[in-house]
Design a protein around this motif. Structure first.
Motif, PDB file in Angstrom:
ATOM      1  N   GLU A  74      14.456   2.452 -52.438  1.00 54.80           N
ATOM      2  CA  GLU A  74      15.060   2.799 -51.161  1.00 54.80           C
ATOM      3  C   GLU A  74      13.980   2.879 -50.083  1.00 54.80           C
ATOM      4  O   GLU A  74      12.790   2.942 -50.405  1.00 54.80           O
ATOM      5  N   PRO A  75      14.364   2.877 -48.818  1.00 52.42           N
ATOM      6  CA  PRO A  75      13.369   2.934 -47.748  1.00 52.42           C
ATOM      7  C   PRO A  75      12.743   4.329 -47.656  1.00 52.42           C
ATOM      8  O   PRO A  75      13.447   5.331 -47.510  1.00 52.42           O
ATOM      9  N   VAL A  76      11.416   4.390 -47.771  1.00 52.45           N
ATOM     10  CA  VAL A  76      10.689   5.655 -47.723  1.00 52.45           C
ATOM     11  C   VAL A  76       9.431   5.498 -46.868  1.00 52.45           C
ATOM     12  O   VAL A  76       9.076   4.390 -46.462  1.00 52.45           O
ATOM     13  N   LEU A  77       8.767   6.617 -46.632  1.00 53.28           N
ATOM     14  CA  LEU A  77       7.489   6.630 -45.925  1.00 53.28           C
ATOM     15  C   LEU A  77       6.410   7.104 -46.880  1.00 53.28           C
ATOM     16  O   LEU A  77       6.569   8.137 -47.543  1.00 53.28           O
ATOM     17  N   ASP A  78       5.313   6.367 -46.957  1.00 55.07           N
ATOM     18  CA  ASP A  78       4.127   6.827 -47.679  1.00 55.07           C
ATOM     19  C   ASP A  78       3.182   7.431 -46.653  1.00 55.07           C
ATOM     20  O   ASP A  78       2.894   6.815 -45.620  1.00 55.07           O
ATOM     21  N   VAL A  79       2.736   8.641 -46.937  1.00 57.07           N
ATOM     22  CA  VAL A  79       1.948   9.433 -45.998  1.00 57.07           C
ATOM     23  C   VAL A  79       0.547   9.623 -46.570  1.00 57.07           C
ATOM     24  O   VAL A  79       0.400  10.049 -47.727  1.00 57.07           O
ATOM     25  N   THR A  80      -0.469   9.328 -45.766  1.00 54.76           N
ATOM     26  CA  THR A  80      -1.864   9.533 -46.165  1.00 54.76           C
ATOM     27  C   THR A  80      -2.565  10.391 -45.126  1.00 54.76           C
ATOM     28  O   THR A  80      -2.093  10.551 -44.001  1.00 54.76           O
ATOM     29  N   ASP A  82      -4.882  14.162 -44.597  1.00 49.06           N
ATOM     30  CA  ASP A  82      -5.223  15.477 -45.144  1.00 49.06           C
ATOM     31  C   ASP A  82      -4.009  15.981 -45.935  1.00 49.06           C
ATOM     32  O   ASP A  82      -3.170  16.717 -45.424  1.00 49.06           O
ATOM     33  N   LEU A  83      -3.908  15.536 -47.191  1.00 49.35           N
ATOM     34  CA  LEU A  83      -2.681  15.751 -47.966  1.00 49.35           C
ATOM     35  C   LEU A  83      -2.272  17.212 -48.135  1.00 49.35           C
ATOM     36  O   LEU A  83      -1.085  17.519 -47.995  1.00 49.35           O
ATOM     37  N   PRO A  84      -3.178  18.144 -48.432  1.00 46.57           N
ATOM     38  CA  PRO A  84      -2.718  19.535 -48.550  1.00 46.57           C
ATOM     39  C   PRO A  84      -2.077  20.051 -47.259  1.00 46.57           C
ATOM     40  O   PRO A  84      -1.021  20.688 -47.284  1.00 46.57           O
ATOM     41  N   ARG A  85      -2.693  19.760 -46.131  1.00 49.16           N
ATOM     42  CA  ARG A  85      -2.157  20.212 -44.838  1.00 49.16           C
ATOM     43  C   ARG A  85      -0.825  19.528 -44.539  1.00 49.16           C
ATOM     44  O   ARG A  85       0.146  20.174 -44.120  1.00 49.16           O
ATOM     45  N   LEU A  86      -0.761  18.225 -44.764  1.00 52.30           N
ATOM     46  CA  LEU A  86       0.478  17.487 -44.496  1.00 52.30           C
ATOM     47  C   LEU A  86       1.596  17.934 -45.435  1.00 52.30           C
ATOM     48  O   LEU A  86       2.749  18.081 -45.020  1.00 52.30           O
ATOM     49  N   ALA A  87       1.254  18.190 -46.704  1.00 54.43           N
ATOM     50  CA  ALA A  87       2.250  18.668 -47.670  1.00 54.43           C
ATOM     51  C   ALA A  87       2.806  20.021 -47.239  1.00 54.43           C
ATOM     52  O   ALA A  87       4.004  20.287 -47.383  1.00 54.43           O
ATOM     53  N   TRP A  88       1.952  20.872 -46.690  1.00 54.34           N
ATOM     54  CA  TRP A  88       2.423  22.185 -46.218  1.00 54.34           C
ATOM     55  C   TRP A  88       3.454  21.999 -45.110  1.00 54.34           C
ATOM     56  O   TRP A  88       4.511  22.628 -45.132  1.00 54.34           O
ATOM     57  N   HIS A  89       3.167  21.132 -44.155  1.00 56.51           N
ATOM     58  CA  HIS A  89       4.100  20.913 -43.039  1.00 56.51           C
ATOM     59  C   HIS A  89       5.400  20.276 -43.518  1.00 56.51           C
ATOM     60  O   HIS A  89       6.481  20.645 -43.042  1.00 56.51           O
ATOM     61  N   ILE A  90       5.306  19.349 -44.462  1.00 60.19           N
ATOM     62  CA  ILE A  90       6.519  18.737 -45.020  1.00 60.19           C
ATOM     63  C   ILE A  90       7.352  19.806 -45.742  1.00 60.19           C
ATOM     64  O   ILE A  90       8.560  19.921 -45.532  1.00 60.19           O
ATOM     65  N   GLY A  91       6.712  20.600 -46.582  1.00 59.31           N
ATOM     66  CA  GLY A  91       7.415  21.651 -47.313  1.00 59.31           C
ATOM     67  C   GLY A  91       7.983  22.727 -46.407  1.00 59.31           C
ATOM     68  O   GLY A  91       9.057  23.270 -46.673  1.00 59.31           O
ATOM     69  N   ASN A  92       7.277  23.033 -45.335  1.00 55.15           N
ATOM     70  CA  ASN A  92       7.733  24.046 -44.389  1.00 55.15           C
ATOM     71  C   ASN A  92       9.038  23.629 -43.708  1.00 55.15           C
ATOM     72  O   ASN A  92       9.785  24.469 -43.235  1.00 55.15           O
ATOM     73  N   ARG A  93       9.308  22.337 -43.686  1.00 62.36           N
ATOM     74  CA  ARG A  93      10.558  21.822 -43.121  1.00 62.36           C
ATOM     75  C   ARG A  93      11.588  21.522 -44.204  1.00 62.36           C
ATOM     76  O   ARG A  93      12.592  20.870 -43.961  1.00 62.36           O
ATOM     77  N   HIS A  94      11.326  21.981 -45.420  1.00 62.02           N
ATOM     78  CA  HIS A  94      12.249  21.789 -46.551  1.00 62.02           C
ATOM     79  C   HIS A  94      12.606  20.323 -46.749  1.00 62.02           C
ATOM     80  O   HIS A  94      13.743  19.985 -47.075  1.00 62.02           O
ATOM     81  N   ILE A 112      10.435  13.757 -38.661  1.00 61.66           N
ATOM     82  CA  ILE A 112       9.325  14.148 -39.539  1.00 61.66           C
ATOM     83  C   ILE A 112       8.175  13.158 -39.376  1.00 61.66           C
ATOM     84  O   ILE A 112       6.999  13.552 -39.350  1.00 61.66           O
ATOM     85  N   ARG A 113       8.490  11.885 -39.241  1.00 61.22           N
ATOM     86  CA  ARG A 113       7.441  10.880 -39.026  1.00 61.22           C
ATOM     87  C   ARG A 113       6.637  11.203 -37.772  1.00 61.22           C
ATOM     88  O   ARG A 113       5.408  11.174 -37.794  1.00 61.22           O
ATOM     89  N   HIS A 114       7.322  11.496 -36.681  1.00 62.66           N
ATOM     90  CA  HIS A 114       6.643  11.824 -35.425  1.00 62.66           C
ATOM     91  C   HIS A 114       5.732  13.046 -35.596  1.00 62.66           C
ATOM     92  O   HIS A 114       4.588  13.050 -35.139  1.00 62.66           O
ATOM     93  N   MET A 115       6.232  14.071 -36.261  1.00 56.94           N
ATOM     94  CA  MET A 115       5.435  15.275 -36.500  1.00 56.94           C
ATOM     95  C   MET A 115       4.180  14.921 -37.301  1.00 56.94           C
ATOM     96  O   MET A 115       3.071  15.343 -36.949  1.00 56.94           O
ATOM     97  N   LEU A 116       4.334  14.143 -38.361  1.00 53.95           N
ATOM     98  CA  LEU A 116       3.197  13.794 -39.212  1.00 53.95           C
ATOM     99  C   LEU A 116       2.185  12.928 -38.472  1.00 53.95           C
ATOM    100  O   LEU A 116       0.968  13.118 -38.609  1.00 53.95           O
TER     101      LEU A 116
END
Length: 153
Positions: A74-80, A82-94, A112-116
């Motif tokens: 399916e269509p997804v985004l791969d994010v690279t 500062d992974l710990p920091r980015l993971a926190w922001h992703i998780g904070n938005r559930h 979410i893409r714009h935020m990242l």
């Protein structure tokens, strides 16, 4: 088209399956639904409560045959970045997130893409299976806060 009766969900039985059903992330969250296997067999899932099927799970039919569950491309985004920091922001938005060794994978979401991107993340649009982490309480979905018996009950 054969209609097969449904019995229960099993895990780690993929080697015993007679066929598979390939579903995207949203379709793997169900309670009662008619599904079609990759071999063209129709069957009905009728569960007591809504659940999330994981890639690699199996559905056992009342006749003992098993159908493996596969995550669809399916269509997804791969994010690279500062992974710990980015993971926190992703998780904070559930936001459901798949953690890979060198990147994070999320569903395509322009907000979410714009935020990242604002946080300095590298973003690649890809088509791939999406199998996010199950969460602290073993649930594959993050929008429910009903945890049953847990450490904070």
């Amino acid at each position: 088209m054969t209609v097969l009766p449904f019995a229960q969900i099993l895990h780690d039985h993929a080697h015993e399956c007679v066929t598979t059903v390939t579903l995207d992330y949203a379709s793997r969250f169900l309670r009662r639904k008619r599904l079609l296997t990759d071999a063209g067999w129709a069957f009905v899932v009728d569960l007591e409560k809504t659940c999330s099927l994981d890639h690699g799970a199996a559905l056992e039919l009342t006749d003992g045959r098993m159908i493996g569950v596969r995550a669809a491309v399916e269509p997804v985004l791969d994010v690279t970045g500062d992974l710990p920091r980015l993971a926190w922001h992703i998780g904070n938005r559930h936001t459901p997130c798949q953690i890979l060794p060198d990147r994070l994978r999320i569903q395509r979401d322009p907000v979410i893409r714009h935020m990242l991107e604002h946080l300095g993340a590298g973003i690649s649009e890809v088509d791939a299976p999406f199998t996010p982490e199950g969460g602290a309480y073993g649930h594959g979905r993050t929008h429910s806060h009903e945890h049953g018996a847990s450490a904070h009950v």
